[in-house]
Design an enzyme around this catalytic site. Sequence first.
Site, PDB file in Angstrom:
ATOM      1  N   SER A  83      -2.207 -14.898   3.364  1.00 12.64           N
ATOM      2  CA  SER A  83      -3.252 -14.191   2.641  1.00 12.64           C
ATOM      3  C   SER A  83      -3.283 -14.669   1.189  1.00 12.64           C
ATOM      4  O   SER A  83      -2.234 -14.937   0.609  1.00 12.64           O
ATOM      5  CB  SER A  83      -2.952 -12.684   2.711  1.00 12.64           C
ATOM      6  N   ASN A  84      -4.467 -14.793   0.635  1.00 15.11           N
ATOM      7  CA  ASN A  84      -4.633 -15.199  -0.773  1.00 15.11           C
ATOM      8  C   ASN A  84      -4.120 -16.611  -1.050  1.00 15.11           C
ATOM      9  O   ASN A  84      -3.769 -16.927  -2.179  1.00 15.11           O
ATOM     10  CB  ASN A  84      -3.938 -14.206  -1.716  1.00 15.11           C
ATOM     11  N   TYR A  89       0.863  -1.181   0.000  1.00 14.72           N
ATOM     12  CA  TYR A  89       0.000   0.000   0.000  1.00 14.72           C
ATOM     13  C   TYR A  89       0.897   1.227   0.000  1.00 14.72           C
ATOM     14  O   TYR A  89       1.433   1.624   1.018  1.00 14.72           O
ATOM     15  CB  TYR A  89      -0.918   0.062   1.229  1.00 14.72           C
ATOM     16  N   GLN A 111      -6.262 -14.367   5.596  1.00 14.61           N
ATOM     17  CA  GLN A 111      -7.015 -13.254   5.001  1.00 14.61           C
ATOM     18  C   GLN A 111      -7.269 -13.599   3.546  1.00 14.61           C
ATOM     19  O   GLN A 111      -6.358 -13.977   2.825  1.00 14.61           O
ATOM     20  CB  GLN A 111      -6.234 -11.935   5.111  1.00 14.61           C
ATOM     21  N   SER A 143     -16.182  -3.621  -2.837  1.00 15.08           N
ATOM     22  CA  SER A 143     -15.827  -2.299  -3.373  1.00 15.08           C
ATOM     23  C   SER A 143     -16.995  -1.318  -3.345  1.00 15.08           C
ATOM     24  O   SER A 143     -17.172  -0.498  -4.245  1.00 15.08           O
ATOM     25  CB  SER A 143     -15.276  -2.419  -4.801  1.00 15.08           C
ATOM     26  N   LYS A 196     -25.460   2.174  -1.896  1.00 13.36           N
ATOM     27  CA  LYS A 196     -25.342   3.601  -2.251  1.00 13.36           C
ATOM     28  C   LYS A 196     -25.288   3.844  -3.758  1.00 13.36           C
ATOM     29  O   LYS A 196     -25.247   4.980  -4.198  1.00 13.36           O
ATOM     30  CB  LYS A 196     -24.100   4.194  -1.594  1.00 13.36           C
ATOM     31  N   PHE A 250     -12.319  -7.042   0.965  1.00 10.67           N
ATOM     32  CA  PHE A 250     -13.419  -6.583   0.091  1.00 10.67           C
ATOM     33  C   PHE A 250     -14.779  -7.017   0.653  1.00 10.67           C
ATOM     34  O   PHE A 250     -15.629  -7.500  -0.094  1.00 10.67           O
ATOM     35  CB  PHE A 250     -13.281  -7.114  -1.351  1.00 10.67           C
ATOM     36  N   PRO A 251     -15.018  -6.847   1.975  1.00  9.88           N
ATOM     37  CA  PRO A 251     -16.282  -7.324   2.544  1.00  9.88           C
ATOM     38  C   PRO A 251     -17.505  -6.617   1.954  1.00  9.88           C
ATOM     39  O   PRO A 251     -18.585  -7.183   1.901  1.00  9.88           O
ATOM     40  CB  PRO A 251     -16.144  -7.035   4.045  1.00  9.88           C
ATOM     41  N   LEU A 252     -17.311  -5.378   1.493  1.00  8.64           N
ATOM     42  CA  LEU A 252     -18.450  -4.651   0.914  1.00  8.64           C
ATOM     43  C   LEU A 252     -18.387  -4.631  -0.617  1.00  8.64           C
ATOM     44  O   LEU A 252     -19.067  -3.834  -1.266  1.00  8.64           O
ATOM     45  CB  LEU A 252     -18.512  -3.229   1.482  1.00  8.64           C
TER      46      LEU A 252
END
Length: 310
Positions: free
Chosen positions: A157-158, A59, A177, A210, A216, A206-208
């Site tokens: 992770s992954n 990041y 994760q 993106s 919304k 990515f629980p939502l």
Amino acid sequence: MVHSVKLGKSNLNVNPIGLGTNAVGGHNLYPNLDEEQGKDVVRQAIESGVNFLDTAFIYGPERSEELVGEVVKESGKRDGLVIATKAAHKFINGDTTLDNSPKFLKESVDRALKRLQTDYIDLFYIHFPDDDTPKAEAVGALKDLKDEGKIRSIGVSNFSIEQLEEANQDGYVDVLQSEYNLFKRQAEEDLLPYTAENNISFVPYFPLASGLLTGKYNENSKFNDLRKDHPLFQGETYKENLKKVEKLRAMAENKEVEIAHLVLAWYLTRDSIYAIIPGAKNAEQVKNNLKTLDVNLTQSEIDQIDQIFQ
């Protein structure tokens, strides 16, 4: 609802609502990020009792860890926080490769400690599997670091189910994760049963989806970021997905919460999902995510959400 849960067989206790910080200094992921605003997100999290902060080398790269480290240091609350970071990416002549070798992982931890300005990392993940390193050997290197006190728990992770089984052959893996949300439920077939059986915490990213699971967006919403090419946001699929999300609106309104809170609360009813790490781009969103903890779902509501997204 309990405001502290234990992650797998680690001794880490966290607020079930953590903070994903890829929008804090993640300049390679999001255009035009304001670093001061990013630091405010982390400040707000710490002030609001969010103690599980998730970052990664990639990041930024590096910048998210540095900013998180700065805020944690100024807060004076390091002891009460659980900082998770990840590594695997390596840049060679401008190309990115993945490296899980013990040597690289040990160097990565040392460098992350400097960026985070701390003596230990609470949870360190191998961010992505490489093609060459035996996974038990990679995890063995993290076990050495744990024994030295540089990290407190081990994550991957992954990883596919096969890679996870190999990584965990000595029982050292505390957290997995992986991608999981109401639109992407493949993890229910193999990863979630395995983590539940082996006392490994499953932290979904990515629980939502993106933002698609927030309720919304509508058919006229326009996207100029990662989402414009994402399969969930294309044509008829996108319209079908919006209809499913819309079916949650009455339930959310009935509970006086947003659709996102309902969705996040549903994940916390899954076996081995004890904590989630929604991202936030501003301090308000951090406070808003915490409303998830006020949502109590009945079994019939849990089943109803399950069925809508079968």
